[in-house]
Each structure stands twice: as structure tokens, then as C-alpha cells.
Scaffold this motif. Sequence first.
Motif, PDB file in Angstrom:
ATOM      1  N   ARG A   9       0.826  -1.212   0.000  1.00 28.80           N
ATOM      2  CA  ARG A   9       0.000   0.000   0.000  1.00 28.80           C
ATOM      3  C   ARG A   9       0.859   1.260   0.000  1.00 28.80           C
ATOM      4  O   ARG A   9       0.578   2.205  -0.693  1.00 28.80           O
ATOM      5  N   SER A  10       1.937   1.229   0.787  1.00 33.77           N
ATOM      6  CA  SER A  10       2.759   2.442   0.853  1.00 33.77           C
ATOM      7  C   SER A  10       3.490   2.651  -0.476  1.00 33.77           C
ATOM      8  O   SER A  10       3.656   3.765  -0.938  1.00 33.77           O
ATOM      9  N   THR A  11       3.917   1.556  -1.122  1.00 30.31           N
ATOM     10  CA  THR A  11       4.562   1.688  -2.423  1.00 30.31           C
ATOM     11  C   THR A  11       3.574   2.258  -3.442  1.00 30.31           C
ATOM     12  O   THR A  11       3.904   3.126  -4.239  1.00 30.31           O
ATOM     13  N   ASP A  12       2.351   1.760  -3.382  1.00 27.29           N
ATOM     14  CA  ASP A  12       1.293   2.267  -4.262  1.00 27.29           C
ATOM     15  C   ASP A  12       1.099   3.766  -4.064  1.00 27.29           C
ATOM     16  O   ASP A  12       1.029   4.524  -5.031  1.00 27.29           O
ATOM     17  N   THR A  13       1.012   4.172  -2.802  1.00 22.69           N
ATOM     18  CA  THR A  13       0.820   5.594  -2.504  1.00 22.69           C
ATOM     19  C   THR A  13       1.983   6.414  -3.045  1.00 22.69           C
ATOM     20  O   THR A  13       1.782   7.470  -3.646  1.00 22.69           O
ATOM     21  N   THR A  15       4.006   5.677  -5.588  1.00 21.19           N
ATOM     22  CA  THR A  15       3.971   5.713  -7.056  1.00 21.19           C
ATOM     23  C   THR A  15       2.900   6.688  -7.527  1.00 21.19           C
ATOM     24  O   THR A  15       3.142   7.524  -8.408  1.00 21.19           O
ATOM     25  N   ARG A  16       1.719   6.591  -6.919  1.00 17.20           N
ATOM     26  CA  ARG A  16       0.618   7.477  -7.285  1.00 17.20           C
ATOM     27  C   ARG A  16       1.041   8.941  -7.104  1.00 17.20           C
ATOM     28  O   ARG A  16       0.815   9.780  -7.971  1.00 17.20           O
ATOM     29  N   ARG A  17       1.672   9.223  -5.979  1.00 18.12           N
ATOM     30  CA  ARG A  17       2.105  10.587  -5.683  1.00 18.12           C
ATOM     31  C   ARG A  17       3.153  11.059  -6.692  1.00 18.12           C
ATOM     32  O   ARG A  17       3.139  12.185  -7.153  1.00 18.12           O
ATOM     33  N   ILE A  40       4.577  11.340 -19.136  1.00 20.83           N
ATOM     34  CA  ILE A  40       4.329  11.385 -17.687  1.00 20.83           C
ATOM     35  C   ILE A  40       4.966  10.165 -17.025  1.00 20.83           C
ATOM     36  O   ILE A  40       5.670  10.286 -16.014  1.00 20.83           O
ATOM     37  N   ALA A  41       4.713   8.988 -17.616  1.00 24.99           N
ATOM     38  CA  ALA A  41       5.254   7.745 -17.056  1.00 24.99           C
ATOM     39  C   ALA A  41       6.780   7.838 -16.974  1.00 24.99           C
ATOM     40  O   ALA A  41       7.375   7.519 -15.942  1.00 24.99           O
ATOM     41  N   GLY A  42       7.400   8.327 -18.048  1.00 32.00           N
ATOM     42  CA  GLY A  42       8.852   8.464 -18.058  1.00 32.00           C
ATOM     43  C   GLY A  42       9.340   9.377 -16.937  1.00 32.00           C
ATOM     44  O   GLY A  42      10.258   9.040 -16.188  1.00 32.00           O
ATOM     45  N   ALA A  43       8.678  10.535 -16.806  1.00 33.64           N
ATOM     46  CA  ALA A  43       9.102  11.505 -15.794  1.00 33.64           C
ATOM     47  C   ALA A  43       8.883  10.979 -14.379  1.00 33.64           C
ATOM     48  O   ALA A  43       9.590  11.337 -13.449  1.00 33.64           O
ATOM     49  N   ALA A  44       7.880  10.107 -14.212  1.00 37.02           N
ATOM     50  CA  ALA A  44       7.555   9.584 -12.876  1.00 37.02           C
ATOM     51  C   ALA A  44       8.267   8.261 -12.608  1.00 37.02           C
ATOM     52  O   ALA A  44       8.056   7.641 -11.567  1.00 37.02           O
ATOM     53  N   GLN A  45       9.097   7.802 -13.555  1.00 32.05           N
ATOM     54  CA  GLN A  45       9.744   6.496 -13.456  1.00 32.05           C
ATOM     55  C   GLN A  45       8.719   5.400 -13.161  1.00 32.05           C
ATOM     56  O   GLN A  45       8.873   4.603 -12.232  1.00 32.05           O
ATOM     57  N   ALA A  46       7.658   5.427 -13.933  1.00 30.41           N
ATOM     58  CA  ALA A  46       6.598   4.417 -13.806  1.00 30.41           C
ATOM     59  C   ALA A  46       6.277   3.912 -15.207  1.00 30.41           C
ATOM     60  O   ALA A  46       6.712   4.505 -16.204  1.00 30.41           O
ATOM     61  N   SER A  47       5.551   2.808 -15.308  1.00 28.82           N
ATOM     62  CA  SER A  47       5.161   2.321 -16.634  1.00 28.82           C
ATOM     63  C   SER A  47       3.829   2.971 -17.015  1.00 28.82           C
ATOM     64  O   SER A  47       3.024   3.307 -16.145  1.00 28.82           O
ATOM     65  N   SER A  49       1.324   1.543 -18.043  1.00 28.91           N
ATOM     66  CA  SER A  49       0.207   0.738 -17.522  1.00 28.91           C
ATOM     67  C   SER A  49      -0.034   1.044 -16.046  1.00 28.91           C
ATOM     68  O   SER A  49      -1.171   1.002 -15.577  1.00 28.91           O
ATOM     69  N   SER A  50       1.014   1.402 -15.304  1.00 31.04           N
ATOM     70  CA  SER A  50       0.748   1.741 -13.902  1.00 31.04           C
ATOM     71  C   SER A  50       0.073   3.113 -13.804  1.00 31.04           C
ATOM     72  O   SER A  50      -0.715   3.362 -12.901  1.00 31.04           O
ATOM     73  N   VAL A  51       0.363   4.003 -14.770  1.00 30.42           N
ATOM     74  CA  VAL A  51      -0.365   5.278 -14.792  1.00 30.42           C
ATOM     75  C   VAL A  51      -1.860   4.999 -14.965  1.00 30.42           C
ATOM     76  O   VAL A  51      -2.705   5.526 -14.242  1.00 30.42           O
ATOM     77  N   TYR A  52      -2.196   4.109 -15.918  1.00 25.88           N
ATOM     78  CA  TYR A  52      -3.613   3.780 -16.144  1.00 25.88           C
ATOM     79  C   TYR A  52      -4.219   2.992 -14.983  1.00 25.88           C
ATOM     80  O   TYR A  52      -5.413   3.061 -14.732  1.00 25.88           O
ATOM     81  N   HIS A  53      -3.362   2.242 -14.270  1.00 24.12           N
ATOM     82  CA  HIS A  53      -3.848   1.506 -13.098  1.00 24.12           C
ATOM     83  C   HIS A  53      -4.353   2.497 -12.037  1.00 24.12           C
ATOM     84  O   HIS A  53      -5.440   2.342 -11.479  1.00 24.12           O
TER      85      HIS A  53
END
Lengths: 201, 201
Positions: A9-13, A15-17, A40-47, A49-53
Motif C-alpha cells: 500500500r505504501s509503495t502504491d501511494t 507511485t501514485r504521488r 508522464i510515465a517516463g518523468a515519474a519512473q513508472a510504466s 500501464s501503472s499510470v492507467y492503473h
Amino acid sequence: MAATSPLDRSTDTDTRRRIIRATAALLQRQGYESTSVKRIAGAAQASPSSVYHFFPGGKEELAIEAMRHGAREFGEMLARGLASKADPAEATAACALLLAEDLRRSDWSDGCPVAVTALETVGRVPGLQEAATRALTEWRTLVAARLTEGGIAPAAAHTLAGTVISMLEGAELLSRVTADDAPLHDAAVHLSQLVRAAPRA
Amino acid sequence: MAATSPLDRSTDTDTRRRIIRATAALLQRQGYESTSVKRIAGAAQASPSSVYHFFPGGKEELAIEAMRHGAREFGEMLARGLASKADPAEATAACALLLAEDLRRSDWSDGCPVAVTALETVGRVPGLQEAATRALTEWRTLVAARLTEGGIAPAAAHTLAGTVISMLEGAELLSRVTADDAPLHDAAVHLSQLVRAAPRA
């Protein structure tokens, strides 16, 4: 969300942030239209698909959330300026000077978090227009409260607070485009003049 | 250009002008990023290939030309406002009121011809940033000249003219986003107050 343990949950929070912050920075610098989910995904170091998640509504939902985040930060800067001086005229000027400082430090890129996106999407993306209106109203309310507290008559404080936001927005545009903070310094002088001349309660 | 007869030349001039006008309107309403050459061609009732025929540099070259056109039109509106009253304070206020009128009549879409594009591309498209800077400088010079002519001391007129442009830009942003011309009406009142308080030559 598939988080089951406190750690997940904390990792999720986090990443979302991170996604929201990255989006807010991109909206502030270049606006909505040229900001893709991929970027956005690149700048946030996220995929992507996680942005859409986290944001199933995609770019629009995320931009609304990011505008809220940016609006809160800009509001905090205004609150800092307004609290920095006892005199309401000087306090108002301080907001313009803080904005000038932020702009210069960011090499003219960290301006208003809603202006570009709002102007790009007005009349076309109602959710973003609403978020921008809410931000502008919140900032105005903040300034009006400080002016009233500083002894300005409530009706004058309300009108003047709108002009403070207009002036900050416009001077910030001129400062960014010309890469010169003089318009914000001039705005500081003129805003404090207007506050000094305002009718007292 | 393949024009050989006077008739061809005049048709060419018409088409070119139509393309520039259509681009200026799109930039004013939605900015640079979401305005494609295809969309411009559609709005100008021209083919994309004729857009590239007149503007081999594509969207950027065309946008610079369109900003010049829009800047001239906005300058004409300012000149009309500034000439409409003998008193420089009232003349300045008139500019804000004319802008409010244009905005309301266009259902909040015909705002500043450079603001959106300038904010979107600052630091990223030097040609557009230059064109925007030129426009802002021309408008400021126009206002400063009128203030000086109205008896304001030159240095004060120059500073104040910058603030007039900042205020018009910011109040226009607030008016468009909130679909309400009150910010421009308030700007008119506050600008005339500042002009009245300015030191005379």
C-alpha cells in the motif's frame, strides 16, 4: 488496486504521488496538449500501464488531480507571502516577489500550475476548466481573507483579491515569455499601491 | 510560388491570407500544440499541400506569421481603446472594457492572440517565443506612448504600461476560464486608479 500488505500500500501511494507530481510539473511547464501519458510515465519512473492503473480515466483524470496538487502548492506559496508581512500591502507585494523568485530559480519554467492547461482547454475539456476555476477561486479567497484581516473593507477586498490574481497571472506570463522578472517586480509595486488606496472597513 | 497572371497572384494572396487568419484564430482559441496543419487547412478551406506551398517551414513558420497577424489586430484594439477617451486613465480602462466585450461576444474564445501559444512553447520553440516577446513589447510601447502623451512621466509610463499589459493578460485569463467578464471590469477600475496616481511629467 491489488495491494494487500501495508508495504504494498505504501509503495502504491508513493507511485501514485510520484505520477501526480510529474504530471503537475509537466502541465506547469508545457501544458496539457503536449503532455502524453508516455511522457508522464517516463518523468515519474513508472510504466504507462501503472499510470492507467492509478488513473483509469487516463490523461484527463490525471491532469485534474495534478491541477489540484499544483493549486495546493501555489496556494501554499501565496499563504507564505501573505503571512510574511504585517502590512497587507507589503504582504500582497511579497506574493509577486516569491513568484518572481520561483520563476527565476526554475529558469522561467515553474509558473502558474493551471494557466497553460486552462487556456488550452477552455470550452473543450469541462473537467479541467472546472479544476482551474476552483483553483483561481481558492487563491482569490485566500488573498481576500488576508486583505480583510488587514483592515480592508470586505467588498473592496474581494474585488482587489481578484485583481491580485489577475496581475500575478499576467505578470507571470510576461516574465516567463521575456525571461525577465521585472514585470513581477512592477506588479508588486502596483499591487501594494492598490491595497494602500483601498477603502478600510 | 507558381503564380504568373495578376489573377493568380491575387488568388494566391487571398489563400495565404485565409490560411494566416485561420491559424491566428485557432492559436487564440486553443493554442499551438493542438492545432495541426490539417486542422488549419480545413478551417482555411485550403489543402494541406497549399499550406505547405505558402509556408514551407510548416506549422512553426505559419504560427509565427499568425502571431504577427494576431498581434497587429490586438494592437489595433488597444489603439482604439487608447484613442477613445481624452483622459489617459479612462483610455486605459477602455482597453480592458473593449477586451471584455470581444471576449463575451466570442463566447469567451477570442482572447489574447499570443498568450496560450507563448506559454505552451516558452523555452522550447525560440521562434514563437521571439514573436510573442515582440508582440508584448509592441503593445507595451503603444500604451506607454499614450500615457506619456497624457502627461505621465516617461519612466512611470513605461513601468505602468507593462503592468497594463500584465493586467489585461491576467484578467483575460480569469475571464475566459470562469466565463465571466468581471475580472476585466475590475481590471479597468484598478488600472485607471493606477494611471490617476502616476507621477506627471
